[in-house]
Design a protein around this motif. Structure first.
Motif, PDB file in Angstrom:
ATOM      1  N   ASP A   1       1.042  -1.401   0.497  1.00 26.38           N
ATOM      2  CA  ASP A   1      -0.170   0.473  -0.116  1.00 26.38           C
ATOM      3  C   ASP A   1       0.758   1.040   0.079  1.00 26.38           C
TER       4      ASP A   1
ATOM      5  N   ARG B   1     -11.565  -1.604  -1.490  1.00 30.54           N
ATOM      6  CA  ARG B   1     -10.468  -0.824  -0.532  1.00 30.54           C
ATOM      7  C   ARG B   1      -9.565  -0.551  -2.098  1.00 30.54           C
ATOM      8  N   TYR B   2      -9.136  -0.888  -2.610  1.00 28.23           N
ATOM      9  CA  TYR B   2      -8.121  -0.448  -3.379  1.00 28.23           C
ATOM     10  C   TYR B   2      -8.494  -0.372  -5.309  1.00 28.23           C
TER      11      TYR B   2
ATOM     12  N   MET C   1       1.920   0.574  -6.083  1.00 31.39           N
ATOM     13  CA  MET C   1       0.877  -0.287  -5.565  1.00 31.39           C
ATOM     14  C   MET C   1       1.719  -2.100  -6.030  1.00 31.39           C
TER      15      MET C   1
END
Length: 603
Positions: A120, A176-177, A419
């Motif tokens: 992250d 989340r991503y 990432m």
């Protein structure tokens, strides 16, 4: 003798008497024998590369904006396309995994579990995700024991099925991503499933082997008609290069694309799964599916000669990698020499010690207290390292005293924002349990086979419990920066393979591609109470060596007392994305496995 001459001479000794008898002038085939899966010419070495390691299959690929590597070229292409469209590494990972469920059904699919470690960049750390499903709540220990054979759960059929965790893992990661809309991530896989895709050589080989195994299993599997209809339409599985279609899976993917996790764990898909298991006399229900959720977990870590290696705990075998590295840190591995008998001996002994602990302690932490911090501590590793001798094998080997086997797909990708995703997904052994629900196009995992049936064992079967897991992603950092997003898929080979990759990079200076191409060892036969690892042929187990291991190394290991096994293809499959910095500019270097059908790409 130089390395290339070793490569030409080693395999004759590696494959023992049958091959030695053939290794005479005129006895070897002069052309690829018709119908044979491989062309065996142990007197012929690889071609000459102008740069790099003599045993390397290819160069790494480089890019500034993103990279991806999978076990199938079309899945890798799908990941790169997602990255080019502005998707995150997580978006690309989901799209690639969905494609692999179609393209590589021998190792993956929505009927299995998934784990990930993600760099992250905003948080500046590695985060972990555990997407492992539990056993059906209506399946009791008494019923499981009644179905057991020789003290272990059956490897196939409904008793081995646990709730699939992959789809919820994708959903949890994306919330989340994710950057791109969820539904669009499934478009490449749906198109491939409907239009069809040519099946590569290795995947076609393993599909045939799996289907033959299901046919031989007889009553162990409640029904096989759905599996045959899905993977061998018309009665024959695809040949290498043959086009494979799976319109049932395309419909399942459309439901997931439209409904998110609830398109799988609820609605029509869940009702179909519930009805199917009722029809065949199984145990998984719609309620079991609805109750499943992935969890974010904090990865464990250890330092190894200036590198930090990360691993997932939970119910996986991830910390075995950390235990092996902690033990090996007490030895001069660089001084021992690349592919030397001492180097392989030390690594195999470290494996044996770590796997005794694996058999004794690893389990679902929601049900058992696993002494992880003690197992991965430097003090404990120092005690274990003292048990290893450089010129003899430790006998017997035993677990420490705590204070008061599978087929898998691995893939890695990275995006323009830094990432990096290290992800692994599996139906466990081969294609899974042999069971395909009516019209859904995917097979359920047989992960439940890894429960123990030993009273008092932390991994003892229980309803609603997650079984011990073999699948583990790998990740390594340097200082505060990400370095390697990598993995070596393949049952109990995974910690052994990850350790070999780290040693090849850190101790032996190999670059990202040759580190994976280097010949590997695989030790079998550690103590265990799960149905995952076959007992060895001797008290010290079986040490399998790939044919590229030098002849002198092979002979010396046999002199020490190791029982040397023939290569069997079980040496794992590797993918890796490395982050580098060149004069302030980030560069990705991606590598892929020469033992599989896939490739790495970057842009």
């Amino acid at each position: 003798m130089d390395r290339r001459h070793f490569l030409a001479g080693v395999p004759a000794a590696a494959l023992a008497a049958p091959l030695l008898a053939r290794n005479v002038p005129g006895a070897l085939p002069q052309a690829w024998p018709a119908g044979e899966p491989s062309f065996l010419r142990p007197d012929v070495g690889p071609g000459d590369r102008p740069v790099g390691a003599s045993f390397a299959s290819r160069s790494a690929v480089y890019g500034l904006n993103g990279a991806a590597g999978t076990a199938h070229p079309l899945a890798t292409q799908a990941g790169i396309d997602i990255l080019r469209r502005g998707g995150s590494a997580v978006d690309a990972a989901i799209a690639m995994n969905a494609c692999l469920g179609l393209l590589e059904p021998t190792s993956s699919g929505v009927g299995g579990d998934a784990y990930a470690m993600i760099w992250d960049p905003a948080a500046g750390k590695v985060v972990g995700l555990a997407g492992s499903g539990a056993s059906p709540r209506g399946l009791t220990l008494e019923t499981v024991r009644a179905r057991a054979a020789n003290g272990a759960l059956p490897p196939l059929g409904a008793v081995s099925v646990s709730v699939p965790g992959a789809v919820d893992a994708w959903w949890t990661m994306h919330k989340r991503y994710g950057r791109l809309p969820w539904a669009g991530l499934f478009a490449p896989a749906i198109e491939l499933a409907e239009a069809g895709a040519p099946m590569p050589d290795i995947i076609a080989y393993y599909v045939r082997r799996n289907l033959e195994g299901f046919r031989r299993a007889g009553g162990m599997i409640e029904e096989t008609a759905n599996a045959m209809r899905t993977y061998a339409p018309g009665g024959a599985s695809p040949e290498p290069g043959g086009v494979f279609r799976n319109p049932d899976l395309a419909r399942t993917y459309r439901a997931i694309a439209a409904g998110g996790r609830d398109g799988f764990y609820g609605g029509e898909t869940a009702r179909t799964i519930d009805a199917y298991f009722k029809r065949i006399g199984g145990w998984m229900t719609a309620a079991d599916l609805a109750a499943h959720h992935s969890e974010w977990v904090e990865p464990h870590q250890t330092g190894y000669r200036g590198v930090t290696v990360h691993a997932l705990g939970a119910n996986t075998q991830g910390i075995a990698t950390l235990q092996m590295l902690n033990i090996l840190e007490h030895f001069d591995m660089a001084g021992a020499g690349f592919q030397s008998p001492l180097s392989i001996h030390l690594q195999a002994e470290a494996k044996r010690l770590a796997y005794e602990d694996r058999a004794r302690f690893y389990a679902d932490p929601h049900f058992s207290k696993v002494p992880v911090e003690w197992l991965i501590s430097k003090d404990y590793a120092a005690q274990r390292a003292k048990l290893i001798s450089p010129d003899r094998i430790l006998t017997p080997v035993y677990p420490g005293q705590a204070p008061s086997h599978g087929d898998t797909t691995y893939f890695s990708c990275a995006d323009r924002d830094g990432m990096m995703v290290s992800m692994i997904q599996s139906n466990f052994r081969g294609m899974g349990s042999g069971l395909v629900a009516d019209g859904l196009g995917f097979m359920f995992q047989d992960r439940g086979q890894l429960f123990s049936l030993e009273d008092g064992h932390p991994n003892l079967y229980a309803p609603g419990k997650r079984p011990f897991q073999t699948i583990i992603p790998g990740f390594a950092t340097r200082g505060r920066d990400p370095w390697l997003s990598f993995g070596v898929m393949g049952g109990d080979m995974q910690p052994q393979g990850q350790t070999q990759i780290i040693l090849n990079r850190v101790d032996y200076g190999l670059e990202v591609q040759s580190a994976g191409d280097a010949p590997r060892w695989h030790h079998e036969g550690s103590s265990q109470s799960m149905g995952e690892d076959s007992p060895g042929l001797s008290p010290t187990g079986l040490l399998r060596l790939e044919t590229g291991v030098p002849l002198a190394t092979r002979r010396r290991l046999a002199e020490i007392g190791w029982t040397i096994g023939q290569p069997d293809g079980g040496f794992g499959r590797y993918e890796c994305v490395e982050r580098r910095v060149d004069r302030g500019t980030r560069v990705y270097a991606a590598a892929s496995e020469m033992r599989a059908d896939g490739c790495a790409l970057a842009y």
